[in-house]
Design a protein around this motif. Structure first.
Motif, PDB file in Angstrom:
ATOM      1  N   ASP A 180     -14.459   1.486   4.744  1.00  0.00           N
ATOM      2  CA  ASP A 180     -13.819   0.730   3.686  1.00  0.00           C
ATOM      3  C   ASP A 180     -12.316   0.926   3.631  1.00  0.00           C
ATOM      4  O   ASP A 180     -11.669   0.506   2.679  1.00  0.00           O
ATOM      5  CB  ASP A 180     -14.425   1.094   2.330  1.00  0.00           C
ATOM      6  CG  ASP A 180     -14.347   2.591   2.050  1.00  0.00           C
ATOM      7  OD1 ASP A 180     -13.885   3.325   2.944  1.00  0.00           O
ATOM      8  OD2 ASP A 180     -14.743   2.996   0.946  1.00  0.00           O
ATOM      9  N   ALA A 181     -11.737   1.574   4.627  1.00  0.00           N
ATOM     10  CA  ALA A 181     -10.290   1.723   4.654  1.00  0.00           C
ATOM     11  C   ALA A 181      -9.657   0.360   4.873  1.00  0.00           C
ATOM     12  O   ALA A 181     -10.116  -0.436   5.669  1.00  0.00           O
ATOM     13  CB  ALA A 181      -9.875   2.674   5.784  1.00  0.00           C
ATOM     14  N   ILE A 182      -8.571   0.081   4.151  1.00  0.00           N
ATOM     15  CA  ILE A 182      -7.913  -1.214   4.225  1.00  0.00           C
ATOM     16  C   ILE A 182      -6.611  -1.081   4.992  1.00  0.00           C
ATOM     17  O   ILE A 182      -5.857  -0.136   4.809  1.00  0.00           O
ATOM     18  CB  ILE A 182      -7.635  -1.756   2.818  1.00  0.00           C
ATOM     19  CG1 ILE A 182      -8.965  -1.992   2.082  1.00  0.00           C
ATOM     20  CG2 ILE A 182      -6.837  -3.038   2.858  1.00  0.00           C
ATOM     21  CD1 ILE A 182      -8.800  -2.466   0.662  1.00  0.00           C
ATOM     22  N   GLU A 235       0.447  -2.452  -4.092  1.00  0.00           N
ATOM     23  CA  GLU A 235      -0.941  -2.904  -4.023  1.00  0.00           C
ATOM     24  C   GLU A 235      -1.844  -1.948  -3.241  1.00  0.00           C
ATOM     25  O   GLU A 235      -3.061  -2.036  -3.344  1.00  0.00           O
ATOM     26  CB  GLU A 235      -1.003  -4.301  -3.394  1.00  0.00           C
ATOM     27  CG  GLU A 235      -0.331  -5.376  -4.234  1.00  0.00           C
ATOM     28  CD  GLU A 235      -0.260  -6.698  -3.500  1.00  0.00           C
ATOM     29  OE1 GLU A 235      -0.971  -7.630  -3.896  1.00  0.00           O
ATOM     30  OE2 GLU A 235       0.513  -6.802  -2.528  1.00  0.00           O
ATOM     31  N   THR A 236      -1.245  -1.076  -2.426  1.00  0.00           N
ATOM     32  CA  THR A 236      -2.061  -0.159  -1.613  1.00  0.00           C
ATOM     33  C   THR A 236      -2.019   1.283  -2.093  1.00  0.00           C
ATOM     34  O   THR A 236      -2.804   2.098  -1.638  1.00  0.00           O
ATOM     35  CB  THR A 236      -1.595  -0.188  -0.139  1.00  0.00           C
ATOM     36  OG1 THR A 236      -0.218   0.236  -0.072  1.00  0.00           O
ATOM     37  CG2 THR A 236      -1.738  -1.569   0.458  1.00  0.00           C
ATOM     38  N   LEU A 244      -5.201   3.079  -3.075  1.00  0.00           N
ATOM     39  CA  LEU A 244      -6.264   3.294  -2.095  1.00  0.00           C
ATOM     40  C   LEU A 244      -6.291   4.754  -1.648  1.00  0.00           C
ATOM     41  O   LEU A 244      -5.247   5.357  -1.406  1.00  0.00           O
ATOM     42  CB  LEU A 244      -6.049   2.400  -0.871  1.00  0.00           C
ATOM     43  CG  LEU A 244      -6.022   0.890  -1.138  1.00  0.00           C
ATOM     44  CD1 LEU A 244      -5.649   0.140   0.139  1.00  0.00           C
ATOM     45  CD2 LEU A 244      -7.367   0.422  -1.658  1.00  0.00           C
ATOM     46  N   VAL A 302      -5.579   4.449   3.800  1.00  0.00           N
ATOM     47  CA  VAL A 302      -4.993   3.227   4.347  1.00  0.00           C
ATOM     48  C   VAL A 302      -5.124   3.274   5.857  1.00  0.00           C
ATOM     49  O   VAL A 302      -4.824   4.287   6.490  1.00  0.00           O
ATOM     50  CB  VAL A 302      -3.513   3.080   3.950  1.00  0.00           C
ATOM     51  CG1 VAL A 302      -2.878   1.894   4.667  1.00  0.00           C
ATOM     52  CG2 VAL A 302      -3.369   2.909   2.451  1.00  0.00           C
ATOM     53  N   HIS A 334      -5.855   6.668  10.125  1.00  0.00           N
ATOM     54  CA  HIS A 334      -6.482   6.591   8.810  1.00  0.00           C
ATOM     55  C   HIS A 334      -5.805   7.628   7.930  1.00  0.00           C
ATOM     56  O   HIS A 334      -6.033   8.830   8.070  1.00  0.00           O
ATOM     57  CB  HIS A 334      -7.996   6.819   8.912  1.00  0.00           C
ATOM     58  CG  HIS A 334      -8.690   5.676   9.573  1.00  0.00           C
ATOM     59  ND1 HIS A 334      -8.719   5.523  10.940  1.00  0.00           N
ATOM     60  CD2 HIS A 334      -9.348   4.601   9.051  1.00  0.00           C
ATOM     61  CE1 HIS A 334      -9.385   4.417  11.243  1.00  0.00           C
ATOM     62  NE2 HIS A 334      -9.765   3.846  10.121  1.00  0.00           N
ATOM     63  N   THR A 343      -4.237   8.847  -4.896  1.00  0.00           N
ATOM     64  CA  THR A 343      -4.536   7.652  -5.672  1.00  0.00           C
ATOM     65  C   THR A 343      -3.936   7.762  -7.066  1.00  0.00           C
ATOM     66  O   THR A 343      -3.393   8.789  -7.457  1.00  0.00           O
ATOM     67  CB  THR A 343      -6.056   7.445  -5.790  1.00  0.00           C
ATOM     68  OG1 THR A 343      -6.589   8.503  -6.594  1.00  0.00           O
ATOM     69  CG2 THR A 343      -6.720   7.469  -4.430  1.00  0.00           C
ATOM     70  N   THR A 347       2.370   7.981  -0.679  1.00  0.00           N
ATOM     71  CA  THR A 347       1.832   6.650  -0.405  1.00  0.00           C
ATOM     72  C   THR A 347       2.591   6.029   0.757  1.00  0.00           C
ATOM     73  O   THR A 347       3.673   6.479   1.130  1.00  0.00           O
ATOM     74  CB  THR A 347       1.940   5.717  -1.627  1.00  0.00           C
ATOM     75  OG1 THR A 347       3.298   5.715  -2.092  1.00  0.00           O
ATOM     76  CG2 THR A 347       1.041   6.174  -2.754  1.00  0.00           C
TER      77      THR A 347
END
Length: 355
Positions: A13-15, A26-27, A30, A33, A48, A53, A63
């Motif tokens: 589910d990493a974006i 927006e990230t 998460l 990432v 990864h 968060t 981040t």
């Protein structure tokens, strides 16, 4: 050859911030990432990268910011075709954050010291380097083999060589350079080691990298005026430690390393102040043309907008009003065929001490 991005994924589910063109705002929520070492390339591998968060204590260094992604593209474009034996070049990354830039450098065969404060190192940086260094090293080895197959290797690089490594160390810019240490594991300076209450993990992937450096990098560290002078002082001290003397029969020339300063122009006063302070320390400052950055972003499929015409700038002829008008003009076309879209405001500056 197909991308190896999915095969290396430890989580489903990493974006990918770059593939979806998401901004840092927006990230940053998460936990992980996914960041490709070579976005848009036929062959790449994914990092990864863990982040802090919104449910954790927030710091700006935990981040993935846009300026780090752009400078990673620039580094890959600049150094990917310099066919040197891995480990010949040395770099230091100031404010390494979650480690994206340091890992991209390692994937280019460059030894790196990734520096930050203890809270960042212990929350994300150390973990990300340890979890992803093998990905960067494997990609570097793969590219070296591809280079050999194309017959572009020198006799030196064609020989078996050790993979590039990353050392993770504390470096507080407020610590005077005369107190820096290069012979211990885990830190260069300890000025911020005690009062923030954070325990320093001294374990490194591999220790031993020290000056002289061929490249000095700092991303998204120009955002507060009080930090400008300590940052520039640190950059200057690292350049002095990395000075090489080239002698000829009639003269001697001093050569200093390149400094790359990648930033988002959130506050014009802070950025212009930083460039002017750099000038007082003897740095020449030249901005990488925006057209170059747009070309890299489009090649990486991270933006599909038209390149805005732009020329390289120098801190010797800074005109804040003109720069503001240029960025305002770019922003008019944001998302509608002009400028750099979500990446507007990202700049890379080359700082160099004169010989």
């Amino acid at each position: 050859m197909a991308s190896s991005a999915d095969s290396d994924s430890p989580t489903g589910d990493a974006i990918s911030a770059s593939e979806t063109n998401l901004s840092a705002s927006e990230t940053k929520g998460l936990a992980v990432v996914r960041f490709p070492l070579r976005p848009g390339a036929l062959t790449t591998r994914d990092l990864h990268l863990a982040q802090r968060t919104r449910t954790h204590e927030a710091t700006t260094g935990t981040t993935l910011w846009l300026s780090s992604q752009v400078v990673a593209l620039y580094l890959a474009d600049t150094y990917a075709h310099r066919h040197k034996q891995p480990g010949q070049l040395r770099a230091i990354d100031l404010g390494a954050g979650i480690g994206a830039t340091a890992l991209v450098l390692a994937s280019l065969g460059i030894n790196v010291i990734a520096t930050d404060l203890p809270v960042v190192i212990n929350s994300v940086l150390q973990q990300n380097i340890e979890n992803n260094i093998y990905v960067a090293q494997a990609f570097s080895a793969q590219e070296q083999e591809r280079t050999k197959a194309k017959g572009k290797s020198s006799s030196a690089s064609a020989q078996s060589s050790a993979a590039a490594t990353i050392d993770v160390k504390v470096l507080d810019w407020r610590a005077p350079p005369e107190e820096w240490r290069w012979d211990v594991s885990g830190w260069i300076s300890q000025a911020n080691q005690v009062h923030d209450g954070t325990k320093i993990d001294s374990h490194n992937v591999q220790a031993g990298i020290r000056p002289p450096f061929d490249l000095i990098i700092s991303s998204d560290t120009v955002y507060e005026k009080t930090l400008v002078e300590p940052l520039v002082q640190t950059l200057h001290a690292l350049c002095m430690l990395s000075c090489r003397k080239l002698k000829s029969a009639t003269s001697e020339k001093k050569v200093y390393p390149m400094v790359l300063l990648s930033l988002e122009r959130r506050d014009y006063d802070v950025v212009n102040h930083a460039l002017n302070v750099a000038k007082t320390y003897g740095f020449s400052c030249t901005m990488v043309p925006r057209q170059k950055l747009v070309k890299l972003l489009r090649k990486a499929k991270m933006v599909r907008l038209q390149a805005a015409a732009s020329h390289a700038r120098s801190c010797d002829d800074l005109d804040s009003d003109e720069l503001e008008q240029q960025h305002a003009s770019d922003a008019v076309g944001k998302g509608r065929g002009g400028g750099m879209g979500e990446w507007d405001g990202v700049e890379i500056w080359k700082l160099k001490l004169s010989s």
